[in-house]
Design a protein around this motif. Structure first.
Motif, PDB file in Angstrom:
ATOM      1  N   ARG A  35       0.860  -1.186   0.000  1.00 40.91           N
ATOM      2  CA  ARG A  35       0.000   0.000   0.000  1.00 40.91           C
ATOM      3  C   ARG A  35       0.895   1.235   0.000  1.00 40.91           C
ATOM      4  O   ARG A  35       2.107   1.137   0.089  1.00 40.91           O
ATOM      5  CB  ARG A  35      -0.975  -0.032   1.174  1.00 40.91           C
ATOM      6  CG  ARG A  35      -0.419  -0.607   2.490  1.00 40.91           C
ATOM      7  CD  ARG A  35       0.265   0.434   3.279  1.00 40.91           C
ATOM      8  NE  ARG A  35       0.837  -0.060   4.517  1.00 40.91           N
ATOM      9  CZ  ARG A  35       1.640   0.683   5.265  1.00 40.91           C
ATOM     10  NH1 ARG A  35       1.987   1.896   4.891  1.00 40.91           N
ATOM     11  NH2 ARG A  35       2.151   0.214   6.395  1.00 40.91           N
ATOM     12  N   VAL A  93     -10.727   1.003  10.198  1.00 37.02           N
ATOM     13  CA  VAL A  93      -9.685   1.776   9.514  1.00 37.02           C
ATOM     14  C   VAL A  93     -10.202   3.130   9.032  1.00 37.02           C
ATOM     15  O   VAL A  93      -9.620   4.166   9.309  1.00 37.02           O
ATOM     16  CB  VAL A  93      -9.088   0.978   8.327  1.00 37.02           C
ATOM     17  CG1 VAL A  93      -7.929   1.739   7.707  1.00 37.02           C
ATOM     18  CG2 VAL A  93      -8.634  -0.398   8.781  1.00 37.02           C
ATOM     19  N   VAL A 119      -4.060   6.244   6.395  1.00 33.55           N
ATOM     20  CA  VAL A 119      -4.820   5.550   7.433  1.00 33.55           C
ATOM     21  C   VAL A 119      -3.894   4.645   8.227  1.00 33.55           C
ATOM     22  O   VAL A 119      -2.727   4.458   7.884  1.00 33.55           O
ATOM     23  CB  VAL A 119      -5.975   4.722   6.822  1.00 33.55           C
ATOM     24  CG1 VAL A 119      -6.985   5.613   6.168  1.00 33.55           C
ATOM     25  CG2 VAL A 119      -5.444   3.673   5.870  1.00 33.55           C
ATOM     26  N   GLU A 120      -4.468   4.060   9.279  1.00 30.76           N
ATOM     27  CA  GLU A 120      -3.704   3.122  10.097  1.00 30.76           C
ATOM     28  C   GLU A 120      -3.838   1.736   9.483  1.00 30.76           C
ATOM     29  O   GLU A 120      -4.775   1.008   9.761  1.00 30.76           O
ATOM     30  CB  GLU A 120      -4.261   3.125  11.530  1.00 30.76           C
ATOM     31  CG  GLU A 120      -3.447   2.298  12.481  1.00 30.76           C
ATOM     32  CD  GLU A 120      -4.114   2.211  13.853  1.00 30.76           C
ATOM     33  OE1 GLU A 120      -5.337   2.446  13.937  1.00 30.76           O
ATOM     34  OE2 GLU A 120      -3.415   1.916  14.823  1.00 30.76           O
ATOM     35  N   TRP A 121      -2.893   1.385   8.621  1.00 35.37           N
ATOM     36  CA  TRP A 121      -2.986   0.119   7.885  1.00 35.37           C
ATOM     37  C   TRP A 121      -2.785  -1.052   8.826  1.00 35.37           C
ATOM     38  O   TRP A 121      -1.792  -1.107   9.549  1.00 35.37           O
ATOM     39  CB  TRP A 121      -1.925   0.073   6.797  1.00 35.37           C
ATOM     40  CG  TRP A 121      -2.107   1.105   5.750  1.00 35.37           C
ATOM     41  CD1 TRP A 121      -1.465   2.298   5.666  1.00 35.37           C
ATOM     42  CD2 TRP A 121      -2.989   1.051   4.633  1.00 35.37           C
ATOM     43  NE1 TRP A 121      -1.896   2.991   4.559  1.00 35.37           N
ATOM     44  CE2 TRP A 121      -2.831   2.249   3.914  1.00 35.37           C
ATOM     45  CE3 TRP A 121      -3.899   0.101   4.166  1.00 35.37           C
ATOM     46  CZ2 TRP A 121      -3.540   2.521   2.756  1.00 35.37           C
ATOM     47  CZ3 TRP A 121      -4.604   0.381   3.002  1.00 35.37           C
ATOM     48  CH2 TRP A 121      -4.428   1.574   2.316  1.00 35.37           C
ATOM     49  N   PRO A 122      -3.713  -2.038   8.790  1.00 34.32           N
ATOM     50  CA  PRO A 122      -3.539  -3.195   9.671  1.00 34.32           C
ATOM     51  C   PRO A 122      -2.367  -4.084   9.225  1.00 34.32           C
ATOM     52  O   PRO A 122      -1.684  -4.659  10.048  1.00 34.32           O
ATOM     53  CB  PRO A 122      -4.860  -3.955   9.546  1.00 34.32           C
ATOM     54  CG  PRO A 122      -5.812  -2.993   8.899  1.00 34.32           C
ATOM     55  CD  PRO A 122      -4.988  -2.071   8.072  1.00 34.32           C
ATOM     56  N   GLY A 159       0.698  -5.062   5.827  1.00 36.49           N
ATOM     57  CA  GLY A 159       1.311  -4.694   4.562  1.00 36.49           C
ATOM     58  C   GLY A 159       2.517  -3.804   4.680  1.00 36.49           C
ATOM     59  O   GLY A 159       2.824  -3.272   5.739  1.00 36.49           O
TER      60      GLY A 159
END
Lengths: 333, 339
Positions: free
Chosen positions: B156, B182, B188-191, B193
């Protein structure tokens, strides 16, 4: 004759006055020069102070919003509702760990090169190798970044990382440190690129301080039958310890602040993972990535990260300077 | 690096050499997503009229900051501003051009357009809930594709981006879980990746990483000949990313009833609509301080509406439909006071 002396007297009186004014002029110019140089020197301090003040002002909203939690919270959610949650632990951890791993690789290799160059290398090869190592310092960091991204990353992910993951699969603790999946962009990849980048700093400082060891000491050691290893271990390194540590600290300062190369290869993830093959981020990489699009408290938090990095590198460099100064004083005496 | 960004950089460099003689360049700043087409238009416009455009592609958020600081004549943003904010600051907003976002993958034996995903599955991949390519949710959609038992490497953007804004907006519309965990933003706060910088970074990463998935602008996928993924759209139909499916999404969009043109084109209805279509917006003051400069800027955008469609299509952007252009022209006439 008399009519000769009179004008001469008048002349000398005039020239005395003249000399006076010339001297005065010189003195004024000297004073002006003194103030000009002093102002230039003060300007540096003023700029330094200005940067700190503006960083603190910029970081203030974040300091007010998060306080000390900023140092312990791992979440980085600029769009969280109702209030953004921003914690700097992820980038701080990434900065420290990537620099430490880089040092763990670069210090032995850098010192090894310096020892080889000063003790073991044939005279003919010394200069070419020394120049080659120093040329590493001249390569722009973006080039390291692209090389790390296009060449080193895929190589590590395909060959080195799977090997390490498999080897330590069943070893407690280490299985977490070397945990898969392999990734092109990782903390380890960034550390390796950093290690190569700081190598010339360690090597050239170490080489310079090794050359300050009085030959008589080394010759005496060789004379009583020491091996090269024993001479290095027991004579050269203790004698140059302070200088070598100074060089290592300089390199550490560089590694802590490196931005572009790291941004390319570290994977820019704010999550902390025990595995060094997982993506991470550093303070400077986070700032470089997010600053343009950040606003309000998000931007302020990035500035706060910058302030923390500033303080960190300031202390590291101050310690380095102090140690190098002590080393110079000793070699001068 | 893609050819397009290289070319556009060359165009800008060339323009920069020619420009200093002209005092009254149109000045603008903002989104990077439309930068290649704006610079191409600017080049052609300059040849035709002698007037240059000085566009700094510094990012949508920064572009909004610049127009609010009144240092530029227009700002450009991929994320539209809401009507309240436009009114508060006296800004006028309109869509200038559109583009598509596509998912790209790198899986051995999977050709472009063979794999298909739907919105919820994509959201679950980006949430980390689906971690392997042979997950039943993916296999169900792709009965005829052989998928490996391998971890999905999620790629991402690491920088704040309008592309991310539109992508996360789509995921929020199709996945309640994404919306609550999210949300939507340029960053954003990527979970899960790895983050890569720019469209170039994401496409470069996907090309190099086996079993990876990423999202990029359509042009990057096309020009780098990447393995794009078909999508199941809001109508439940399978669509392929192409000019036609982007245009279908744009045609179905209800611009007339969107105050301040606040409309995000993701997940549009219609059998042929590509679900991740995005418009990019221009911001100008309704009562500008420098009326002459604003008039010049509007002339440029009007010229681009009239003459720029082919150029946009050449670079894989989608021109605005004719009826939307008319609406925008009416907005200019009504709301922007240039004399």
């Amino acid at each position: 004759m008399t009519d000769m002396t009179l004008p001469a007297q008048a002349d000398s009186r005039a020239s005395a006055a003249n000399k006076q004014s010339v001297l005065e002029g010189l003195r004024t110019r000297d004073r002006a020069f003194f103030w000009l140089t002093r102002l230039s020197a003060l300007l540096v301090l003023a700029i330094l102070g200005g940067i700190i003040v503006s960083l603190v002002i910029g970081a203030w909203p974040a300091i007010k919003a998060f306080g000390f939690n900023f140092l312990t919270v791992q979440r980085w959610a600029p769009n969280a509702q109702p209030e953004p949650i921003l914690g700097g632990l992820g980038p701080i951890y990434g900065t420290l760990v990537s620099s430490l791993i880089a040092m763990a690789i670069a210090v032995p290799v850098g010192l090894g090169i310096a020892i080889f160059l000063t003790e073991l290398c044939p005279q003919k090869l010394r200069q070419p190798i020394a120049t080659a190592v120093e040329l590493l310092a001249g390569i722009p960091s973006i080039i390291y970044g692209m090389w790390g991204f296009f060449v080193l990353g895929p190589f590590l992910a395909e060959h080195f990382q799977p090997f390490m993951i498999k080897t330590f699969e069943n070893v407690p603790v280490l299985q977490d440190v070397f945990k898969g999946p392999a990734s092109n962009l990782s903390l380890f990849n960034a550390s390796l690129v950093l290690a190569i980048m700081v190598l010339p700093f360690i090597t050239s400082v170490a080489r310079d301080v090794f050359l300050t060891v009085p030959p008589v000491l080394k010759e005496a050691a060789y004379g009583v039958g020491c091996t090269t290893w024993e001479v290095m271990r027991n004579v050269v390194l203790p004698y140059t310890r302070v200088g070598v540590i100074g060089g290592v600290m300089l390199a550490l300062g560089r590694a802590l602040g490196e931005t572009m190369a790291v941004t390319f290869v570290i994977g820019n993830s704010f999550k902390i993972s025990p595995s060094i093959f997982a993506p991470s981020t550093t303070i400077s990489a986070a700032i470089a990535s997010e600053f343009a699009e950040a606003s309000d408290v998000h931007q302020s938090a990035l500035i706060l990260l910058g302030l923390l990095l500033f303080v960190l590198t300031f202390f590291v460099l101050a310690i380095a300077r102090l140690l190098l100064m002590r080393a110079e004083r000793r070699s001068g005496a | 690096m893609s050819i397009r960004s290289f070319l556009s950089a060359a165009v800008i460099a060339a323009a920069a050499i020619v420009q200093p003689a002209v005092a009254a360049d149109i000045s603008g700043a903002g989104a990077t997503f439309p930068y290649p087409i704006y610079s191409k238009w600017a080049d052609a416009y300059k040849k035709e009229t002698g007037n240059g455009l000085n566009y700094q592609s510094i990012g949508s958020g920064a572009g909004i900051k610049q127009i609010l600081a009144k240092t530029v004549t227009f700002g450009a943003s991929d994320a539209p501003l809401k009507m309240e904010q436009l009114q508060k600051d006296g800004l006028i907003q309109w869509p200038q051009v559109m583009g598509g976002i596509v998912l790209v993958v790198n899986i051995d034996g999977v050709a472009p357009g063979k794999l298909v995903l739907d919105g919820p599955t994509t959201a679950d991949i980006y949430l980390g809930k689906i971690a392997k390519w042979n997950d039943p949710a993916i296999a169900k959609l792709n009965a005829d594709v052989k998928l490996p038992d391998a971890a999905i490497a999620v790629v991402r953007r690491s920088d704040g981006s309008g592309t991310t804004f539109n992508f996360t907006d789509y995921l929020s519309k199709v996945s309640p879980d994404w919306k609550s965990k999210v949300g939507v933003n340029t960053a954003v706060e990527w979970p899960v990746g790895v983050g890569a910088k720019g469209n170039d970074g994401v496409s470069g990463n996907v090309v190099q990483t086996k079993n990876s998935i990423g999202y990029v602008e359509y042009a990057y996928a096309k020009q780098n000949k990447m393995t794009y993924v078909d999508m199941i759209n809001a109508a439940g139909k399978r669509v392929t990313p192409a000019q036609a499916s982007f245009q279908a999404a744009a045609a179905n969009a209800d611009w007339a009833n969107a105050p301040g043109y606040y409309l995000i084109l993701s997940n549009q209805p219609g059998d042929a609509s590509w679900p991740m279509t995005a418009a990019t917006f221009i911001l100008m003051y309704g009562e500008p301080q420098d009326k002459a400069a604003s008039a010049e800027a509007l002339k440029f955008f009007d010229w681009a509406f009239k003459n720029g469609d082919q150029m946009a299509a050449d670079l894989d952007y989608i021109p605005m439909p004719a009826n939307v252009k008319e609406m925008v022209r009416a907005t200019w006439a009504k709301h922007i006071k240039t004399h």
